[in-house]
Design an enzyme around this catalytic site. Sequence first.
Site, PDB file in Angstrom:
ATOM      1  N   CYS A 176     -15.302  -1.236  29.353  1.00 41.52           N
ATOM      2  CA  CYS A 176     -14.903  -0.955  28.082  1.00 41.52           C
ATOM      3  C   CYS A 176     -15.387   0.549  28.755  1.00 41.52           C
ATOM      4  O   CYS A 176     -16.549   1.057  29.284  1.00 41.52           O
ATOM      5  CB  CYS A 176     -16.443  -1.591  28.103  1.00 41.52           C
ATOM      6  SG  CYS A 176     -16.066  -0.538  25.962  1.00 41.52           S
ATOM      7  N   SER A 202     -16.054   0.253  18.839  1.00 35.51           N
ATOM      8  CA  SER A 202     -16.658  -1.816  19.626  1.00 35.51           C
ATOM      9  C   SER A 202     -17.822  -1.750  18.656  1.00 35.51           C
ATOM     10  O   SER A 202     -18.958  -1.053  18.759  1.00 35.51           O
ATOM     11  CB  SER A 202     -16.467  -1.332  21.107  1.00 35.51           C
ATOM     12  OG  SER A 202     -15.664  -0.561  21.264  1.00 35.51           O
ATOM     13  N   TRP A 246     -10.640   3.679  25.288  1.00 33.78           N
ATOM     14  CA  TRP A 246      -9.749   4.815  24.618  1.00 33.78           C
ATOM     15  C   TRP A 246     -10.051   5.532  25.585  1.00 33.78           C
ATOM     16  O   TRP A 246     -10.822   5.996  26.613  1.00 33.78           O
ATOM     17  CB  TRP A 246     -10.816   4.960  23.313  1.00 33.78           C
ATOM     18  CG  TRP A 246     -12.125   5.120  23.286  1.00 33.78           C
ATOM     19  CD1 TRP A 246     -12.536   5.600  23.524  1.00 33.78           C
ATOM     20  CD2 TRP A 246     -13.019   3.327  23.929  1.00 33.78           C
ATOM     21  NE1 TRP A 246     -14.069   6.445  23.350  1.00 33.78           N
ATOM     22  CE2 TRP A 246     -14.171   4.704  23.481  1.00 33.78           C
ATOM     23  CE3 TRP A 246     -13.343   2.426  23.479  1.00 33.78           C
ATOM     24  CZ2 TRP A 246     -15.845   4.137  23.713  1.00 33.78           C
ATOM     25  CZ3 TRP A 246     -15.082   1.947  23.271  1.00 33.78           C
ATOM     26  CH2 TRP A 246     -15.491   2.778  23.751  1.00 33.78           C
ATOM     27  N   ASP A 300     -11.477  -2.819  27.070  1.00 35.06           N
ATOM     28  CA  ASP A 300     -11.721  -1.725  25.872  1.00 35.06           C
ATOM     29  C   ASP A 300     -12.058  -0.598  26.279  1.00 35.06           C
ATOM     30  O   ASP A 300     -12.980  -0.403  26.257  1.00 35.06           O
ATOM     31  CB  ASP A 300     -12.532  -2.185  25.589  1.00 35.06           C
ATOM     32  CG  ASP A 300     -12.885  -2.414  23.732  1.00 35.06           C
ATOM     33  OD1 ASP A 300     -12.736  -1.666  23.524  1.00 35.06           O
ATOM     34  OD2 ASP A 300     -14.102  -2.213  23.053  1.00 35.06           O
TER      35      ASP A 300
HETATM   36  C1  LIG Z   1     -10.764   0.675  19.907  1.00 31.82           C
HETATM   37  C2  LIG Z   1     -11.151   2.166  20.241  1.00 31.82           C
HETATM   38  C3  LIG Z   1     -13.207   1.863  20.582  1.00 31.82           C
HETATM   39  C4  LIG Z   1     -13.553   2.968  20.488  1.00 31.82           C
HETATM   40  N1  LIG Z   1     -15.279   3.060  20.266  1.00 31.82           N
HETATM   41  C5  LIG Z   1     -16.178   3.842  20.509  1.00 31.82           C
HETATM   42  C6  LIG Z   1     -17.554   2.842  20.578  1.00 31.82           C
HETATM   43  O1  LIG Z   1     -18.096   2.395  21.044  1.00 31.82           O
HETATM   44  N2  LIG Z   1     -18.356   4.632  20.970  1.00 31.82           N
HETATM   45  C7  LIG Z   1     -18.129   5.790  20.854  1.00 31.82           C
HETATM   46  O2  LIG Z   1     -19.136   6.836  20.450  1.00 31.82           O
HETATM   47  N3  LIG Z   1     -16.904   6.474  20.752  1.00 31.82           N
HETATM   48  C8  LIG Z   1     -15.437   5.080  20.256  1.00 31.82           C
HETATM   49  N4  LIG Z   1     -14.275   5.362  20.043  1.00 31.82           N
HETATM   50  C9  LIG Z   1     -13.864   6.880  20.140  1.00 31.82           C
HETATM   51  C10 LIG Z   1     -13.991   6.706  18.829  1.00 31.82           C
HETATM   52  O3  LIG Z   1     -12.982   6.164  17.946  1.00 31.82           O
HETATM   53  C11 LIG Z   1     -13.424   8.673  18.549  1.00 31.82           C
HETATM   54  O4  LIG Z   1     -12.532   8.946  18.983  1.00 31.82           O
HETATM   55  C12 LIG Z   1     -14.621   9.651  18.346  1.00 31.82           C
HETATM   56  O5  LIG Z   1     -16.269   8.825  17.527  1.00 31.82           O
HETATM   57  C13 LIG Z   1     -14.598  10.621  17.837  1.00 31.82           C
HETATM   58  O6  LIG Z   1     -14.525  10.446  17.031  1.00 31.82           O
HETATM   59  P1  LIG Z   1     -14.556  12.227  15.324  1.00 31.82           P
HETATM   60  O7  LIG Z   1     -13.624  11.744  14.678  1.00 31.82           O
HETATM   61  O8  LIG Z   1     -16.390  12.511  15.741  1.00 31.82           O
HETATM   62  O9  LIG Z   1     -13.990  13.153  16.791  1.00 31.82           O
HETATM   63  P2  LIG Z   1     -12.951  14.278  16.547  1.00 31.82           P
HETATM   64  O10 LIG Z   1     -13.118  14.681  15.587  1.00 31.82           O
HETATM   65  O11 LIG Z   1     -11.047  12.685  16.376  1.00 31.82           O
HETATM   66  O12 LIG Z   1     -12.771  14.898  17.514  1.00 31.82           O
HETATM   67  C14 LIG Z   1     -12.594  13.946  18.857  1.00 31.82           C
HETATM   68  C15 LIG Z   1     -11.494  14.721  19.539  1.00 31.82           C
HETATM   69  O13 LIG Z   1     -11.667  15.776  20.232  1.00 31.82           O
HETATM   70  C16 LIG Z   1     -11.164  16.931  20.568  1.00 31.82           C
HETATM   71  N5  LIG Z   1     -12.175  16.943  22.253  1.00 31.82           N
HETATM   72  C17 LIG Z   1     -13.320  16.646  21.875  1.00 31.82           C
HETATM   73  N6  LIG Z   1     -14.271  17.250  22.527  1.00 31.82           N
HETATM   74  C18 LIG Z   1     -13.036  18.199  23.414  1.00 31.82           C
HETATM   75  C19 LIG Z   1     -13.851  19.190  24.268  1.00 31.82           C
HETATM   76  N7  LIG Z   1     -14.619  19.232  25.175  1.00 31.82           N
HETATM   77  N8  LIG Z   1     -12.518  20.571  24.497  1.00 31.82           N
HETATM   78  C20 LIG Z   1     -10.901  20.623  24.345  1.00 31.82           C
HETATM   79  N9  LIG Z   1     -11.150  18.474  22.960  1.00 31.82           N
HETATM   80  C21 LIG Z   1     -12.284  17.874  22.856  1.00 31.82           C
HETATM   81  C22 LIG Z   1      -9.948  15.143  21.677  1.00 31.82           C
HETATM   82  O14 LIG Z   1      -9.066  15.856  21.591  1.00 31.82           O
HETATM   83  C23 LIG Z   1     -11.195  13.705  21.235  1.00 31.82           C
HETATM   84  O15 LIG Z   1      -8.949  12.976  21.089  1.00 31.82           O
HETATM   85  C24 LIG Z   1     -13.170   4.216  20.289  1.00 31.82           C
HETATM   86  C25 LIG Z   1     -12.184   4.502  20.268  1.00 31.82           C
HETATM   87  C26 LIG Z   1     -11.230   3.132  20.537  1.00 31.82           C
HETATM   88  C27 LIG Z   1      -9.568   3.551  20.218  1.00 31.82           C
END
Ligand SMILES: Cc1cc2nc3c(=O)[nH]c(=O)nc-3n(C[C@H](O)[C@H](O)[C@H](O)COP(=O)(O)OP(=O)(O)OC[C@H]3O[C@@H](n4cnc5c(N)ncnc54)[C@H](O)[C@@H]3O)c2cc1C
Length: 632
Positions: A584, A398, A631, A629
């Site tokens: 949000c 976001s 997720w 908004d």
């Molecule tokens: C519309 C929208 C808006 C968003 N806005 C924001 C924002 O403003 N700021 C923000 O920080 N994020 C936001 N997100 C989330 C963001 O898109 C990512 O999902 C987030 O940053 C994680 O991405 P990553 O690639 O670092 O982690 P990934 O590699 O995708 O890993 C995250 C995944 O790890 C797993 N996981 C996490 N913690 C644990 C745990 N303790 N134990 C087991 N499994 C776990 C979960 O399955 C999680 O989905 C938003 C998501 C959407 C859909």
Amino acid sequence: TKPVATTNRSIVDRMLHGNKTMVIFYGSQTGTAEDFAQRLSKQAKRYGIAAMVADPEETEMEELQRLIAIENHLAVFAVATYGEGDPTDNFQEFYEWLKDANDLTGLHYAVFALGNKTYEHYNAVGKYVDKRLIEIGGVCVAELGMGDDDGNIEDDFIAWSTIFWNSVCQAYQLVRNTDESTMRQYKLVTGNSSSGTIFTGEVGRLKSYEKQKPPFDLRNPFLAPVLENRELFKPDCLRSCLHLELDLAKSRLRYEAGDHVAIFPSNDSTLVNRIGELLEVDLDEVISLVNVDEDAQKKNPFPCPCSYRTALTYYLDITSIPNTQVLKDIAQYATDDSERALLTLMGSYSEEGKIKYKEWALDSCRSIVAILEDLPSLKPPLDYLCELLPRLQARYYSISSSPKIHETSVHITAVVVQYLTPTQRIVKGVATNQFRHMYLKEHDPKSISSDNNNNDATSPSYFLPVYIRKSTFRLPYKFQTPIIMIGPGTGLAPFRGFIQERHFQKTQGKPVGETILYYGCRKRNEDFLYEEELKYFENEKTLELHVAFSREQDHKVYVTHLLRADGEKIWKLIKNDNAHLYVCGDAKHMSRDVHTIIVDIAQQFGNLTAEEAAAFVKDLVVKGRYSQDVWS
Ligand SMILES: Cc1cc2nc3c(=O)[nH]c(=O)nc-3n(C[C@H](O)[C@H](O)[C@H](O)COP(=O)(O)OP(=O)(O)OC[C@H]3O[C@@H](n4cnc5c(N)ncnc54)[C@H](O)[C@@H]3O)c2cc1C
Ligand SMILES: Cc1cc2nc3c(=O)[nH]c(=O)nc-3n(C[C@H](O)[C@H](O)[C@H](O)COP(=O)(O)O)c2cc1C
């Protein structure tokens, strides 16, 4: 006569050319529905059905009328729901077309809906497609499947596919014959690629990162320079939340407060190298995976030719937990009997297999790297693994800035994901740890022992491939309208943009309504995001700030407690002053709790019955005065 193979969009010509009777359309944003579509297509072979997968965006959907003429045809729709019950980007056009379509008499179809129960419009798109197809004469071959991503969508899909194939067998009088698992969808082609034709991480066009050409979108992201990357949490905090500023000046991309920025991340090179080590493969070998079905819409699973290293770094998801189909498909490459038996069991869809998969894979958070480490006899050919692994998806954020103040840059507020698994592995979120790595490289280079992240010519570490995704999360049209924003944690992100925008209007002499924020964090001295900025806006009388510190006293205090305490005031703002409500952040608990509280407030202070209060809040949503908004 058989039509010749065609490269145009005609799905029916492709089907006729390949003697195919079944087509699976997918509406997918992050790949799950597309994966299910591919799996159904593969499973079809068991029943002697030739099937193909089609992206509605690449298809003239009017062709469905021609499909009806194919004997024993079947159209399957695997479709996800987003936003306020909206279709995915690639399903949008078809969705609109379907609303106006008036006759698909005799179209045999089935629908599997993908959604998440925590959202109000659960599986709205799948339900709509199913209902609409019946209305215009479609013949439903199997009951509507409902996948819930809040539970176990993989299980839902497997359970539904069993029902689906039973129904198909009955309707078309088929029996199951072969097992599909040994069949390859893509063949490996090596050699003969000159360096100028090799993809090095581009999402779309070859060399698109070297020669950037607008318009920039999902298929052609803009390589945005990272202007700033700083830590937002205080030194006492053990976690990390980063503020990034991305430069869009040369992109012609425009945004509004409330929009999302999508970022294509890259995998940590330590993990990529580990796969090369475990499978004893030279990762710099250049390969192409080419669809064995010449009629298929999708010729390659990812941009080819490219090196294994590029595929594993930019194109494939190597950190999620592989689904049961992947485990089933790679089982044959475990030479140790017990390891092969374990994988076969987990891929067997039996009750025992499901329990084992949950415990050994899901609950233990085993990625493909962990699986290869823990099952040392398992050595699938890397090209096969590349065929099976899902695509690495863009991450959405976001936008936490307003274009009124930051016209050519977007800001991101991202909490870094890192956790310890039950097998004692530290898992790092792909995108946020890429941001973190960039941060450490700049601010604390000694802390990173080796250069773990990728830094080649096409993706320098200070650029990120991005595009802007428009949202419906918008400030009210009139500045005078009061707004109540509820955003704990990184849920604050879009509200920072909203507040900047309201402050800007105020400095322009415009009358701006009350701007109220309910924010929550653990402790003032740890994770209070943008404290100085928020205080500044408070002092300037732009913002009324309410902060819930959950861990500063014996009992937990959350934004929901503050909302309840301010119930009467909130009611007056909504009822008398036409205030807009915004929520949000966490979709799972917080947004639901807030919804319940707003209904309670309406009931208590508006003297409404429970039903009237629920209807009142629903009406706010319909009128665009209660927006989310969120997720999970
Ligand atoms: C519309 C929208 C808006 C968003 N806005 C924001 C924002 O403003 N700021 C923000 O920080 N994020 C936001 N997100 C989330 C963001 O898109 C990512 O999902 C987030 O940053 C994680 O991405 P990553 O690639 O670092 O982690 P990934 O590699 O995708 O890993 C995250 C995944 O790890 C797993 N996981 C996490 N913690 C644990 C745990 N303790 N134990 C087991 N499994 C776990 C979960 O399955 C999680 O989905 C938003 C998501 C959407 C859909
Ligand atoms: C931002 C966002 C909004 C969503 N909105 C809804 C929704 O309104 N209704 C619903 O049932 N599911 C919703 N979902 C859940 C997705 O439909 C679900 O995760 C699905 O499996 C995604 O499929 P895909 O990977 O093919 O895109 C939403 C998910 C996200 C990330």
